[in-house]
Design a protein around this motif. Structure first.
Motif, short mmCIF file in Angstrom:
data_model
loop_
_atom_site.label_atom_id
_atom_site.label_comp_id
_atom_site.label_asym_id
_atom_site.label_seq_id
_atom_site.Cartn_x
_atom_site.Cartn_y
_atom_site.Cartn_z
N LEU A 85 20.76 -35.81 0.31
CA LEU A 85 19.52 -35.71 1.08
C LEU A 85 18.78 -37.05 1.07
CD1 LEU A 85 16.99 -32.79 0.92
CD2 LEU A 85 16.19 -35.13 0.92
N TYR A 86 18.70 -37.68 -0.09
CA TYR A 86 17.97 -38.94 -0.20
C TYR A 86 18.82 -40.15 0.21
CZ TYR A 86 14.33 -36.42 -2.76
OH TYR A 86 13.32 -35.56 -3.10
N LEU A 87 20.12 -40.11 -0.11
CA LEU A 87 20.99 -41.24 0.19
C LEU A 87 21.06 -41.53 1.68
CD1 LEU A 87 23.12 -43.32 -0.90
CD2 LEU A 87 24.84 -41.57 -0.42
N ALA A 88 21.19 -40.48 2.48
CA ALA A 88 21.34 -40.66 3.92
C ALA A 88 20.10 -41.22 4.58
CB ALA A 88 21.74 -39.34 4.59
N GLY A 89 18.99 -41.27 3.84
CA GLY A 89 17.79 -41.89 4.38
C GLY A 89 17.99 -43.34 4.73
N ALA A 90 18.96 -43.99 4.07
CA ALA A 90 19.25 -45.39 4.37
C ALA A 90 19.72 -45.56 5.82
CB ALA A 90 20.33 -45.92 3.42
N GLN A 91 20.38 -44.56 6.36
CA GLN A 91 20.82 -44.61 7.76
C GLN A 91 19.79 -43.97 8.68
OE1 GLN A 91 23.46 -46.25 8.70
NE2 GLN A 91 24.13 -46.70 6.61
N ALA A 222 15.16 -53.21 13.61
CA ALA A 222 15.24 -52.55 12.31
C ALA A 222 16.48 -52.99 11.54
CB ALA A 222 15.24 -51.03 12.48
N GLY A 223 17.59 -53.12 12.24
CA GLY A 223 18.79 -53.74 11.69
C GLY A 223 19.37 -53.05 10.49
N ALA A 224 19.30 -53.70 9.31
CA ALA A 224 20.02 -53.26 8.13
C ALA A 224 19.61 -51.85 7.73
CB ALA A 224 19.75 -54.22 6.97
N SER A 225 20.59 -51.13 7.21
CA SER A 225 20.34 -49.76 6.79
C SER A 225 19.53 -49.72 5.51
CB SER A 225 21.68 -49.04 6.58
OG SER A 225 22.42 -49.04 7.77
N ILE A 226 19.84 -50.60 4.58
CA ILE A 226 19.14 -50.64 3.30
C ILE A 226 18.50 -52.02 3.15
CG2 ILE A 226 19.34 -50.38 0.80
CD1 ILE A 226 21.83 -48.73 1.25
N THR A 355 3.68 -50.21 8.97
CA THR A 355 4.04 -48.92 9.55
C THR A 355 5.34 -48.99 10.35
OG1 THR A 355 1.70 -48.33 9.70
CG2 THR A 355 3.23 -47.05 11.04
N GLU A 356 5.58 -50.10 11.05
CA GLU A 356 6.80 -50.19 11.85
C GLU A 356 8.07 -50.26 11.00
OE1 GLU A 356 4.87 -54.36 11.82
OE2 GLU A 356 4.25 -52.27 12.02
N ASP A 357 7.91 -50.56 9.70
CA ASP A 357 9.04 -50.58 8.77
C ASP A 357 9.08 -49.34 7.89
OD1 ASP A 357 10.00 -53.07 9.61
OD2 ASP A 357 8.60 -54.14 8.29
N TYR A 358 8.21 -48.39 8.17
CA TYR A 358 8.05 -47.24 7.30
C TYR A 358 9.36 -46.45 7.15
CZ TYR A 358 5.76 -42.99 5.47
OH TYR A 358 5.36 -41.91 4.73
N GLY A 359 10.05 -46.22 8.26
CA GLY A 359 11.29 -45.45 8.20
C GLY A 359 12.33 -46.11 7.31
N LYS A 360 12.49 -47.44 7.49
CA LYS A 360 13.49 -48.17 6.70
C LYS A 360 13.11 -48.22 5.23
CE LYS A 360 14.66 -52.21 8.27
NZ LYS A 360 14.72 -53.69 8.44
N THR A 364 15.12 -46.67 2.17
CA THR A 364 15.60 -47.52 1.08
C THR A 364 15.17 -46.96 -0.27
OG1 THR A 364 15.52 -49.48 2.49
CG2 THR A 364 15.58 -49.85 0.13
N THR A 365 13.90 -46.60 -0.38
CA THR A 365 13.40 -46.05 -1.64
C THR A 365 14.15 -44.79 -2.03
OG1 THR A 365 11.18 -46.95 -1.35
CG2 THR A 365 11.39 -45.04 -2.80
N PHE A 366 14.33 -43.89 -1.08
CA PHE A 366 14.96 -42.62 -1.42
C PHE A 366 16.48 -42.75 -1.57
CE2 PHE A 366 10.80 -41.00 -0.24
CZ PHE A 366 10.61 -40.08 -1.25
N THR A 367 17.05 -43.84 -1.08
CA THR A 367 18.45 -44.13 -1.42
C THR A 367 18.57 -44.43 -2.91
OG1 THR A 367 18.94 -44.99 0.78
CG2 THR A 367 20.38 -45.70 -1.00
N ILE A 368 17.63 -45.20 -3.42
CA ILE A 368 17.62 -45.50 -4.86
C ILE A 368 17.29 -44.24 -5.65
CG2 ILE A 368 16.44 -46.85 -6.64
CD1 ILE A 368 15.95 -48.99 -4.44
N VAL A 369 16.35 -43.46 -5.16
CA VAL A 369 15.96 -42.21 -5.82
C VAL A 369 17.13 -41.23 -5.88
CG1 VAL A 369 14.52 -40.14 -5.49
CG2 VAL A 369 13.50 -42.42 -5.30
N SER A 370 18.04 -41.30 -4.91
CA SER A 370 19.16 -40.35 -4.85
C SER A 370 20.00 -40.37 -6.12
CB SER A 370 20.03 -40.67 -3.63
OG SER A 370 20.70 -41.92 -3.78
N VAL A 371 20.07 -41.52 -6.79
CA VAL A 371 20.84 -41.60 -8.03
C VAL A 371 20.21 -40.69 -9.09
CG1 VAL A 371 21.65 -43.14 -9.86
CG2 VAL A 371 21.55 -43.96 -7.49
#
Length: 425
Positions: A85-91, A222-226, A355-360, A364-371
Motif C-alpha cells: 500500500l505504501y510502496l506503490a506510492g512512489a509510482q 514530476a519525473g522520478a518516481s522516488i 504543493t505541486e510536489d505533494y504527490g511525489k 517517497t515518504t510512504f515508500t520508506i514507511v512501507s519497510v
C-alpha cells in the motif's frame, strides 16, 4: 457573440466560485471542494478500511485457512498489505502530479475489487499472499495516495480538518468490514462475506472516480518516481523519520488486539469485536485531531497523540490481563488517539514541501514507511513466539516504538519551526 454552451458553463463556474470561501489561492471550502473530500472518503473506505480490518483477518485466518502456520508467518501476509500500500506510492504520487487522479484511481478501483474476489477463493498461503497482500495492497495505494493529494489541492489552512474528515472512512470501513465478516461469515461462509465487501467497494470506488478532481496546474516535470534527493532537506528528512516510527508502531495493536483478546479467554465474537471498537474510536480520532491541529499545529498534535498512545499501550494494555473491560477501553481509546497517525501524517508532509510536489513527496515518504509496515507485524509475531505465545514482549515493543515516535516528532518540530513550546506548527 458568446455561444450558448459557453455562457451556461461560465454561469455554472461563477455560481460555483461564489460558493467558495477563498483564502489566498485555496478555496478552503465550497461545494466542489467538499465533493472532492467526499470522493476521497469513498476511495479510502476500501483501501484504508481493509488496512484497519487486518486484525480480524489475522485472527480468522490464524484459526481457519492458515492454522498450521506460525504467528510470524501469518504476520508477513498482513504486513505485506501495508508494505505494498505504501510502496506503490512512489509510482502513484508522480502519476497523480503529472496526469491527475483518474490515471491512478480507475485502475486501483478495478484492482481492489479483483483482489477481494480472488481472496474469497484463496485457501493456500501463497494464494492469500498474492491476492490480498500484493494485488490488494498495490490497488489500495492507488486509491489512498491520490485521495490525500486531491484534498491538498483544495485546502491549506483547513487541510488537517478536511483530510481528517476524509480519513474517517478508514475507521468506518474498519468497523463495517469486520461487522460483515462477524455476522455473515458464520451464516453464508467467509468467502461470501468477502464478496459482499467487494461489491460495497465497487460502488464506493465508482463514486470516488466521479468526484475526485484536482485544481492546481499539473506538474508535468514530476519525473522520478522516488525523490530521495529531497531527503537532503533536513526538515523533510526528519519528518519522514518521525512518520516511519509512528507507522511502524500503529499496526501492532491494530493487528494483534483481536488475537490478544482470544488469548485472554474472550469468546471469538467479542474478541473480533475489539477491531470494531478500535475503529469506532478511530472515526472521531481521524477528524477531531485534524480540527485541533489546524489551530494548534499539526506537529504539536502528533507529539501529543504519539505520547498518549505510548502511555495507553504500556500502562493499560500491558496490565489488562484477562480483564475484558480494560481490553475494550484500550481498543476504544487507542483507536481514537492513533487516528492522527493516518490522517495527520500526510498533512505534516505537506507543511515541508511545495504543493505541486505533494504527490511525489507523499509517495517517497510512504515508500520508506512501507519497510516499517512490512516488518512491524512479523517482528511482533516473532517476539510473541519467543515468549511462548505470551503478549507482554509484543506490547512493550509497540509502546516503545510509540515513545520513539514521540521524540522524533518533537525533534522534527524543533528543526522545522524552532524549539519554543508556544510555536504553532
Amino acid at each position: 457573440m458568446v455561444p450558448e454552451e459557453d455562457r451556461e458553463l461560465s454561469t455554472l463556474e461563477m455560481a460555483d466560485s461564489s460558493e467558495l470561501s477563498c483564502t489566498g489561492d485555496y478555496p478552503e471550502g465550497g461545494l466542489r471542494a467538499w465533493l472532492v473530500v467526499l470522493g476521497a472518503w469513498c476511495a479510502m473506505i476500501p483501501s484504508m478500511g481493509l488496512l484497519n480490518t487486518l486484525g480480524i483477518l489475522h485472527a480468522w485466518t490464524n484459526t481457519h485457512q492458515l492454522q498450521e502456520y506460525s504467528e510470524s508467518s501469518i504476520g508477513w501476509i498482513f504486513g505485506a498489505y501495508g508494505f505494498f500500500l505504501y510502496l506503490a506510492g512512489a509510482q502513484a504520487g508522480p502519476i497523480f502530479d503529472m496526469y491527475g487522479p483518474a490515471y491512478v484511481v480507475i485502475p486501483g478501483s478495478v484492482g481492489i475489487v479483483a483482489a477481494l474476489i480472488c481472496f474469497s477463493f484463496s485457501e493456500e498461503y501463497y494464494q492469500i499472499f498474492l491476492s490480498f497482500s500484493v494485488l490488494g495492497g498495490l490497488s489500495a495505494c492507488t486509491l489512498f495516495t491520490p485521495a490525500v493529494s486531491c484534498v491538498g489541492h483544495w485546502f491549506d489552512i483547513r487541510r488537517g480538518y478536511a483530510t481528517g474528515i476524509a480519513c474517517t472512512a478508514g475507521g468506518l470501513g474498519g468497523a463495517i468490514f469486520p461487522l460483515i465478516i462477524l455476522f455473515a461469515a458464520p451464516k453464508i461462509g467467509f468467502p461470501w462475506a468477502i464478496r459482499i465487501i467487494a461489491l460495497l467497494s465497487a460502488i464506493l470506488c465508482t463514486l470516488a472516480c466521479l468526484l475526485m478532481k484536482t485544481r492546481l496546474p499539473r506538474n508535468l516535470k514530476a519525473g522520478a518516481s522516488i525523490d530521495f534527493k529531497a531527503l537532503k532537506d533536513i526538515k523533510y528528512a526528519s519528518t519522514t523519520i518521525a512518520i516511519f516510527l509512528v507507522e511502524f508502531a500503529v499496526f501492532i495493536p491494530i493487528t494483534y488486539i483481536a488475537s490478544y483478546a482470544t488469548h485472554a479467554g474472550v469468546n471469538d465474537t467479542l474478541a473480533y469485536a475489539q477491531i470494531i471498537f478500535l475503529n469506532l474510536g478511530a472515526v472521531p480520532g481521524r477528524f477531531l485531531p485534524g480540527l485541533i491541529a489546524d489551530r494548534l499545529g499539526r506537529f504539536n498534535v502528533m507529539v501529543l497523540t504519539s505520547l498518549i498512545c505510548s502511555v495507553l499501550t504500556l500502562a493499560l494494555w500491558l496490565t489488562a490481563g484477562n480483564n475484558i473491560a480494560a481490553i475494550v477501553c484500550y481498543a476504544v481509546f487507542f483507536g481514537f488517539w492513533s487516528g492522527a497517525a493516518i490522517s495527520l501524517t500526510p498533512v505534516c508532509i505537506s507543511q515541508v514541501c511545495a504543493t505541486e510536489d505533494y504527490g511525489k513527496r507523499n509517495g517517497t515518504t510512504f515508500t520508506i514507511v512501507s519497510v516499517g509496515a512490512l516488518t512491524g507485524i512479523p517482528i511482533a509475531g516473532a517476539i510473541q513466539q519467543r515468549d511462548g505465545g505470551e503478549y507482554q514482549g509484543l506490547i512493550v515493543f509497540g509502546g516503545v516504538l510509540y515513545l520513539a515516535a514521540t521524540v522524533a516528532f518533537a525533534v522534527s518540530r524543533g528543526i522545522c519551526a524552532g524549539w519554543s513550546p508556544k510555536t504553532k506548527f
